[in-house]
Design a protein around this motif. Structure first.
Motif, mmCIF file in Angstrom:
data_model
loop_
_atom_site.group_PDB
_atom_site.id
_atom_site.type_symbol
_atom_site.label_atom_id
_atom_site.label_comp_id
_atom_site.label_asym_id
_atom_site.label_seq_id
_atom_site.Cartn_x
_atom_site.Cartn_y
_atom_site.Cartn_z
ATOM 1 N N ALA B 290 0.830 -1.211 0.000
ATOM 2 C CA ALA B 290 0.000 0.000 0.000
ATOM 3 C C ALA B 290 0.863 1.260 0.000
ATOM 4 N N CYS B 291 1.929 1.237 0.813
ATOM 5 C CA CYS B 291 2.806 2.415 0.864
ATOM 6 C C CYS B 291 3.504 2.618 -0.473
ATOM 7 N N ARG B 292 3.923 1.547 -1.073
ATOM 8 C CA ARG B 292 4.722 1.654 -2.297
ATOM 9 C C ARG B 292 3.853 1.944 -3.519
ATOM 10 N N TYR B 293 2.735 1.206 -3.640
ATOM 11 C CA TYR B 293 1.965 1.289 -4.885
ATOM 12 C C TYR B 293 0.568 1.889 -4.730
ATOM 13 N N GLY B 294 0.130 2.135 -3.505
ATOM 14 C CA GLY B 294 -1.204 2.710 -3.314
ATOM 15 C C GLY B 294 -2.293 1.792 -3.845
ATOM 16 N N PHE B 295 -3.223 2.361 -4.614
ATOM 17 C CA PHE B 295 -4.338 1.560 -5.141
ATOM 18 C C PHE B 295 -3.846 0.411 -6.029
ATOM 19 N N ASP B 296 -2.663 0.565 -6.606
ATOM 20 C CA ASP B 296 -2.150 -0.477 -7.510
ATOM 21 C C ASP B 296 -1.431 -1.602 -6.776
ATOM 22 N N GLY B 297 -1.434 -1.544 -5.450
ATOM 23 C CA GLY B 297 -0.774 -2.589 -4.675
ATOM 24 C C GLY B 297 -1.490 -3.932 -4.800
ATOM 25 N N VAL B 298 -0.762 -4.980 -4.441
ATOM 26 C CA VAL B 298 -1.338 -6.331 -4.464
ATOM 27 C C VAL B 298 -1.235 -6.895 -3.050
ATOM 28 N N LEU B 299 -2.359 -7.387 -2.529
ATOM 29 C CA LEU B 299 -2.381 -7.861 -1.148
ATOM 30 C C LEU B 299 -2.315 -9.382 -1.084
ATOM 31 N N ALA B 300 -1.606 -9.852 -0.064
ATOM 32 C CA ALA B 300 -1.581 -11.297 0.170
ATOM 33 C C ALA B 300 -2.787 -11.653 1.027
ATOM 34 N N ASP B 301 -3.516 -12.690 0.611
ATOM 35 C CA ASP B 301 -4.666 -13.149 1.402
ATOM 36 C C ASP B 301 -4.311 -14.500 2.015
ATOM 37 N N PRO B 302 -3.923 -14.512 3.299
ATOM 38 C CA PRO B 302 -3.436 -15.771 3.894
ATOM 39 C C PRO B 302 -4.550 -16.791 4.103
ATOM 40 N N TYR B 303 -5.800 -16.318 4.115
ATOM 41 C CA TYR B 303 -6.913 -17.252 4.325
ATOM 42 C C TYR B 303 -7.127 -18.092 3.059
ATOM 43 N N LEU B 304 -7.139 -17.412 1.894
ATOM 44 C CA LEU B 304 -7.378 -18.114 0.629
ATOM 45 C C LEU B 304 -6.070 -18.495 -0.072
ATOM 46 N N ARG B 305 -4.975 -18.111 0.551
ATOM 47 C CA ARG B 305 -3.640 -18.356 -0.002
ATOM 48 C C ARG B 305 -3.543 -17.871 -1.455
ATOM 49 N N THR B 306 -3.918 -16.596 -1.636
ATOM 50 C CA THR B 306 -3.871 -16.018 -2.972
ATOM 51 C C THR B 306 -3.497 -14.541 -2.881
ATOM 52 N N ARG B 307 -3.466 -13.850 -4.012
ATOM 53 C CA ARG B 307 -3.164 -12.413 -4.036
ATOM 54 C C ARG B 307 -4.339 -11.688 -4.646
ATOM 55 N N VAL B 308 -4.646 -10.529 -4.105
ATOM 56 C CA VAL B 308 -5.769 -9.741 -4.640
ATOM 57 C C VAL B 308 -5.315 -8.303 -4.867
ATOM 58 N N SER B 309 -5.939 -7.669 -5.834
ATOM 59 C CA SER B 309 -5.624 -6.260 -6.095
ATOM 60 C C SER B 309 -6.198 -5.399 -4.967
ATOM 61 N N LEU B 310 -5.399 -4.485 -4.481
ATOM 62 C CA LEU B 310 -5.876 -3.601 -3.403
ATOM 63 C C LEU B 310 -7.053 -2.762 -3.882
ATOM 64 N N ARG B 311 -6.960 -2.297 -5.135
ATOM 65 C CA ARG B 311 -8.060 -1.488 -5.672
ATOM 66 C C ARG B 311 -9.361 -2.288 -5.676
ATOM 67 N N ASP B 312 -9.288 -3.560 -6.164
ATOM 68 C CA ASP B 312 -10.501 -4.393 -6.239
ATOM 69 C C ASP B 312 -11.041 -4.665 -4.831
ATOM 70 N N ASP B 313 -10.108 -4.960 -3.913
ATOM 71 C CA ASP B 313 -10.546 -5.281 -2.555
ATOM 72 C C ASP B 313 -11.189 -4.059 -1.887
ATOM 73 N N LEU B 314 -10.645 -2.900 -2.193
ATOM 74 C CA LEU B 314 -11.203 -1.666 -1.645
ATOM 75 C C LEU B 314 -12.608 -1.426 -2.202
ATOM 76 N N MET B 315 -12.766 -1.640 -3.496
ATOM 77 C CA MET B 315 -14.086 -1.456 -4.110
ATOM 78 C C MET B 315 -15.098 -2.454 -3.526
#
Lengths: 421, 381
Positions: B290-315
């Motif tokens: 989030a600090c580095r890329y802001g809305f374009d960041g990619v988040l790790a989801d440890p529950y689903l063991r996957t990666r999600v776009s921060l923008r999509d997750d925020l929406m």
């Protein structure tokens, strides 16, 4: 030793045809350089041992080695340095003119009121003192009052830069200095006419000279400021090229002012104010003069110190000058303290009043301009403001720095060690 | 102090309070200037709408709203305090600006404000105290109990990147584009007690025991020494979210407060299952994204063991609590945030655009100060 060296030199001259005659006198430039170096050393020594502002050392060096005391520098050599002194003073006045922040005055009109009251009180008090106690004529009394209305831009800016003072005391001290300089210059031009009226039967000079000085300075200032902004606008902001343009055009203004016999200090002050006023796009607002301009300030202080006529100093003259300084100090104190600006604490208003006490190079140069008009009357009459300025050359920097330090606005680390000062 | 910590003064649930740390700018060159003490001395605090306070250095000033039950109250308080400050600053030839960092100030020139606590911090942290001249928004959300506060802290932890992306407005430091959306948090992370609440602290009692241990070991003297992203504030009865940069406008500050209120309402309503230990494993990575890329960041989801776009997750998050937003009268503000996320508008985006248009950092700060002083809209940065 010198005889032996001379005979050796002259012996060699017969064989070495390129050798010039044995130099009986030191070159004025070499002596002047030594004067500057000694100024720096004395400034640093006073700063380290007595915590005095370095500027005191520069003036002291000029005073010690100038024509009045040890005589390293003769009156003739000193005259040769006048263009350098004009340039140094001009650049400092340019800077103080650029600090004339009219937008701040619009947002806080109490500041303008305070500055006007302070300057008016100072003028009235010194005029009354000069007329009633010293017995000067109306024109020369007015001249003494006009000269001493202004604070000393060099003395205010140097400690502010040396200690990197930031805060309301430093900001208002600089603002009031630029305002009282502006008002002093206006009165100065009026006084020019009065002096002509008092000493000449021809009224033409009494009318035309003030107009020549004021309009001439204004036209040169506006044209050179416009040129600065025009060329500066083509260059990247804060670039070295912009600094070069600013300095080069300022030197052009100094040259033109000298050519048409208008005061350099007035012309450059107006140029600085015009740049600040017309620079809507902030083309040159962030362009700082180079550190070299502080070196020029040292030159100015040394030359000013050397120009002070200590030979003519008498006990009476000293007491009269001290009296003027006391009257002026009381007027400035009352003006700043009761004139308004209630958004600042009372203790800080007192410190601002202390900060604007310095009186120095500008006063000395204004005195020289006026005294040169009718030397036989001017020199004795203007000894009063000149000696007041001379005394304040030493006291002013101390008072100004004290104000900044007491206000807690200085950078302690830099105040102790750093800065060119 | 321990007595005060033990007592979690319950406050009205979901009440809000906002603190904004603001920049004090010289009108001459738009660098930071030392002005806070002079400013505060000449200013009569408007207690009806909150207060204006000193912060650690003389180039910072803080405005605090009063506790409010709704976002309209927060907006009114912030606007009144902003106007008060702008007016008094103008009289002293100083400007006030939002933004998480000043683009070109030289930190050694900063001066610590007078006050025992500030001097202690300077003595303890040395140069970090002056480097801490960065500017954040803190949002307080009211809780009913200490246990609820601890649970909420863990539940909100997943959304730290969302707050960072929405508020990011510190792309420049030392006259350089850091390439980060929020470079402010790097200054915070240098402090030994920064970061997040330990995953083992799962109740108020455990939290108290943890604090006691820190005190016994001489690590911390009070809860104020915890520079966590989200921490409890027992004397106010709130959870304090501290990861946001100060936005460039009052309206974005209001938007962030609304986001916090709606999100808290949603979390308390849905009570999602949380696993702090699992989340702790990816928290630093997500925060960095989030600090580095802001809305374009990619988040790790440890529950689903996957990666999600921060923008999509925020929406998705904003859509998920639409109902809560309507219930809390935050519908318009949240709609504005959605539009801002869709268009990638935050403070950093605005500041970079200004830099591109104007060229120099001085003019960018001038522009930011002008933006802060004026009215703003829900999509403003």
């Amino acid at each position: 030793m010198l005889t032996w060296l001379r005979s050796l030199w002259e012996e060699q001259q017969e064989r070495l045809i390129f050798l010039p005659p044995f130099p009986d006198q030191a070159d004025p430039l070499a002596l002047f350089s030594l004067l500057l170096v000694s100024g720096l050393i004395i400034g640093e020594a006073l700063h380290c041992w007595l915590r005095l502002p370095r500027i005191v050392g520069y003036v002291l060096s000029g005073t010690l080695f100038g024509p009045s005391l040890f005589g390293w520098i003769t009156v003739e050599s000193l005259a040769l340095t006048r263009p350098l002194a004009d340039t140094s003073l001009g650049l400092l006045l340019l800077e103080i003119g650029r600090r004339l922040d009219l937008r701040w005055l619009r947002r806080n009109p109490a500041l303008l009121r305070t500055a006007a009251i302070e300057a008016l009180l100072s003028f009235t008090a010194v005029y009354a003192y000069s007329r009633l106690l010293i017995g000067l004529s109306p024109a020369w009394g007015g001249a003494a009052a006009a000269i001493t209305m202004a604070s000393a831009p060099a003395v205010v800016l140097l400690p502010a830069e040396e200690t990197r003072a930031q805060g309301q005391v430093a900001s208002r001290t600089i603002l009031y200095t630029s305002l009282n300089c502006a008002l002093s210059f206006v009165v100065f031009t009026v006084v020019l006419g009065l002096i002509h009226a008092e000493h000449s039967d021809d009224w033409l000079n009494a009318w035309v000279h003030p107009l020549w000085v004021s309009l001439g300075s204004l036209v040169v200032a506006i044209l050179t400021a416009g040129l600065c902004l025009l060329i500066g606008g083509l260059l990247p902001k804060k670039s070295l090229a912009q600094v070069f343009v600013l300095v080069a055009v300022a030197l052009l203004a100094v040259g033109i002012a000298r050519m048409i016999a208008v005061p350099v200090f007035l012309c450059l002050f107006l140029m600085g104010a015009a740049i600040a006023f017309f620079d809507r796009g902030k083309i040159l607002a962030y362009t700082e003069l180079p550190q070299g301009h502080w070196l020029l300030a040292i030159v100015l202080c040394v030359i000013t110190g050397a120009s002070l006529p200590w030979r003519d100093f008498t006990l009476i003259a000293g007491l009269q000058a001290i009296g003027l300084l006391v009257v002026r100090a009381a007027a400035k104190l009352a003006g700043v303290f009761y004139g308004g600006g209630a958004d600042l604490e009372r203790s800080k208003r007192l410190l601002v009043a202390l900060g604007i006490q310095p009186l120095s190079s500008t006063a000395v140069f204004m005195t020289m301009e006026l005294a040169a008009l009718y030397p036989e009357f001017g020199r004795p009459a203007l000894a009063l403001p000149l000696f007041a300025a001379a005394l304040m050359e030493f006291g002013g920097p101390v008072l100004c720095k004290l104000a900044f330090v007491k206000a807690g606005e200085t950078d302690e680390e830099r105040s102790r060690h750093g800065g060119i000062g | 102090m321990s007595e005060a910590i033990e007592t979690f003064a319950p406050s009205g649930i979901l009440t809000l309070g906002v603190e904004l740390e603001l920049q004090l700018i010289s009108n001459r060159d738009f660098d930071l200037t030392r002005a806070a003490s002079d400013l505060l001395a000449g200013l009569r605090n408007d207690t009806e709408h909150g207060e204006v306070k000193l912060e650690i250095t003389e180039s910072m000033i803080e405005i605090n709203t009063r506790p409010r039950s709704d976002i309209a109250g927060i907006r009114e308080d912030l606007a009144v305090l902003r106007d008060l400050l702008v007016h008094h600053c103008a009289q002293q030839n100083v400007s006030v600006s939002g933004g998480g960092s000043h683009p070109f100030h030289h930190w050694p020139e900063r001066r610590i404000c007078p006050g025992e606590r500030f001097e202690q911090l300077h003595a303890r942290y040395g140069y970090l105290a002056k480097q801490f001249t960065v500017f954040g928004q803190h949002i307080h959300v009211g809780c009913q109990s200490g246990d609820q506060a601890i649970w909420l802290i863990h539940a909100l932890q997943r959304y730290v990147p969302h707050f960072i992306a929405l508020s990011a407005s510190s792309p420049f430091q030392n006259g350089t584009d850091t390439t980060f959306e929020s470079s402010r948090l790097s200054a915070v992370s240098a402090f030994p007690l920064s970061g997040q609440i330990p995953s083992s602290v799962m109740s108020w009692d455990v939290f108290l025991a943890y604090i006691e241990m820190l005190k016994d070991c001489g690590v911390a003297e009070s809860i104020k020494d915890l520079y966590w992203d989200i921490r409890p504030k027992p004397e106010y009865g709130t959870v304090e979210i501290r990861v946001c940069d100060t936005p460039l406008t009052i309206e974005r500050a209001v938007g962030l407060a609304a986001f916090a209120q709606c999100l808290t309402h949603y979390l308390l309503r849905v009570e999602p299952g949380i696993d702090p230990q699992l989340h702790e494993l990816v928290a630093r990575f997500n925060k960095f994204q989030a600090c580095r890329y802001g809305f374009d960041g990619v988040l790790a989801d440890p529950y689903l063991r996957t990666r999600v776009s921060l923008r999509d997750d925020l929406m998705l998050t904003l859509a998920a609590f639409e109902e809560d937003a309507d219930h809390l009268d935050c519908g318009v503000v949240i709609a504005g945030l959605k539009e801002a996320v869709r268009r990638g508008l935050n403070g950093t985006h605005w500041l970079r655009e200004e830099r591109r248009k104007l060229g120099g950092y001085n003019d960018v700060v001038h522009s930011a100060a002008t933006l802060f002083a004026g009215p703003s809209s829900p999509t403003s940065p």
